[in-house]
Design a protein around this motif. Structure first.
Motif, mmCIF file in Angstrom:
data_model
loop_
_atom_site.group_PDB
_atom_site.id
_atom_site.type_symbol
_atom_site.label_atom_id
_atom_site.label_comp_id
_atom_site.label_asym_id
_atom_site.label_seq_id
_atom_site.Cartn_x
_atom_site.Cartn_y
_atom_site.Cartn_z
ATOM 1 N N PHE A 11 -13.631 -3.089 -5.058
ATOM 2 C CA PHE A 11 -13.167 -1.769 -5.465
ATOM 3 C C PHE A 11 -12.282 -1.055 -4.451
ATOM 4 C CE2 PHE A 11 -17.370 -2.266 -7.667
ATOM 5 C CZ PHE A 11 -16.839 -2.498 -8.918
ATOM 6 N N GLN A 12 -11.807 -1.742 -3.405
ATOM 7 C CA GLN A 12 -10.926 -1.120 -2.422
ATOM 8 C C GLN A 12 -9.708 -2.008 -2.178
ATOM 9 O OE1 GLN A 12 -14.331 -0.568 0.505
ATOM 10 N NE2 GLN A 12 -12.953 1.080 1.078
ATOM 11 N N LEU A 13 -8.609 -1.372 -1.757
ATOM 12 C CA LEU A 13 -7.407 -2.101 -1.370
ATOM 13 C C LEU A 13 -6.685 -1.321 -0.287
ATOM 14 C CD1 LEU A 13 -4.876 -0.422 -2.792
ATOM 15 C CD2 LEU A 13 -5.631 -1.659 -4.779
ATOM 16 N N ARG A 14 -5.748 -1.976 0.380
ATOM 17 C CA ARG A 14 -4.952 -1.323 1.417
ATOM 18 C C ARG A 14 -3.732 -0.680 0.775
ATOM 19 N NH1 ARG A 14 -6.707 -1.109 6.709
ATOM 20 N NH2 ARG A 14 -7.868 -2.947 7.287
ATOM 21 N N ASN A 15 -3.432 0.565 1.169
ATOM 22 C CA ASN A 15 -2.254 1.245 0.635
ATOM 23 C C ASN A 15 -1.054 1.023 1.551
ATOM 24 O OD1 ASN A 15 -2.517 3.043 2.772
ATOM 25 N ND2 ASN A 15 -3.515 4.618 1.533
ATOM 26 N N GLU A 16 0.069 1.689 1.246
ATOM 27 C CA GLU A 16 1.301 1.497 2.009
ATOM 28 C C GLU A 16 1.182 1.959 3.462
ATOM 29 O OE1 GLU A 16 1.232 5.378 -0.055
ATOM 30 O OE2 GLU A 16 1.099 3.339 -0.806
ATOM 31 N N ASN A 17 0.201 2.814 3.782
ATOM 32 C CA ASN A 17 -0.041 3.270 5.154
ATOM 33 C C ASN A 17 -1.049 2.380 5.886
ATOM 34 O OD1 ASN A 17 1.669 5.508 4.811
ATOM 35 N ND2 ASN A 17 -0.008 6.657 3.862
#
Length: 85
Positions: free
Chosen positions: A39-45
């Motif tokens: 349920f989590q992912l890395r964003n552009e930051n």
């Protein structure tokens, strides 16, 4: 003598999943790690954020420790029930 092994980290799509095996060789996964991977992912930051499905199962709250801005993920208890199926 312990009937389980130590927690060993494995990497799955950028997520650390801690795994232990019991005396019969069955794998036991750390529920919090599995929930994070689902349920989590890395964003552009390069920060972790909840996926769209994750927002149905958790709430991200701001958390500031030692001047560092982070998020604390509060999981719905139903996530543990789902992981224990």
């Amino acid at each position: 003598m312990s009937s389980t092994t130590a927690l060993v980290p494995y990497w799955f799509e950028g997520h650390r999943i801690r795994v232990s095996t019991d005396g019969h060789g069955a794998a036991w996964f750390a529920a919090a790690d599995v929930a994070g991977a689902c349920f989590q992912l890395r964003n552009e930051n390069d920060d972790w954020q909840l996926t769209e499905a994750g927002r149905d199962w958790a709430v991200a709250r701001p958390l500031c420790t030692s001047g560092e801005r982070r998020q604390q993920i509060l999981w719905d208890p139903a996530v543990l029930a789902w992981l224990n199926r």
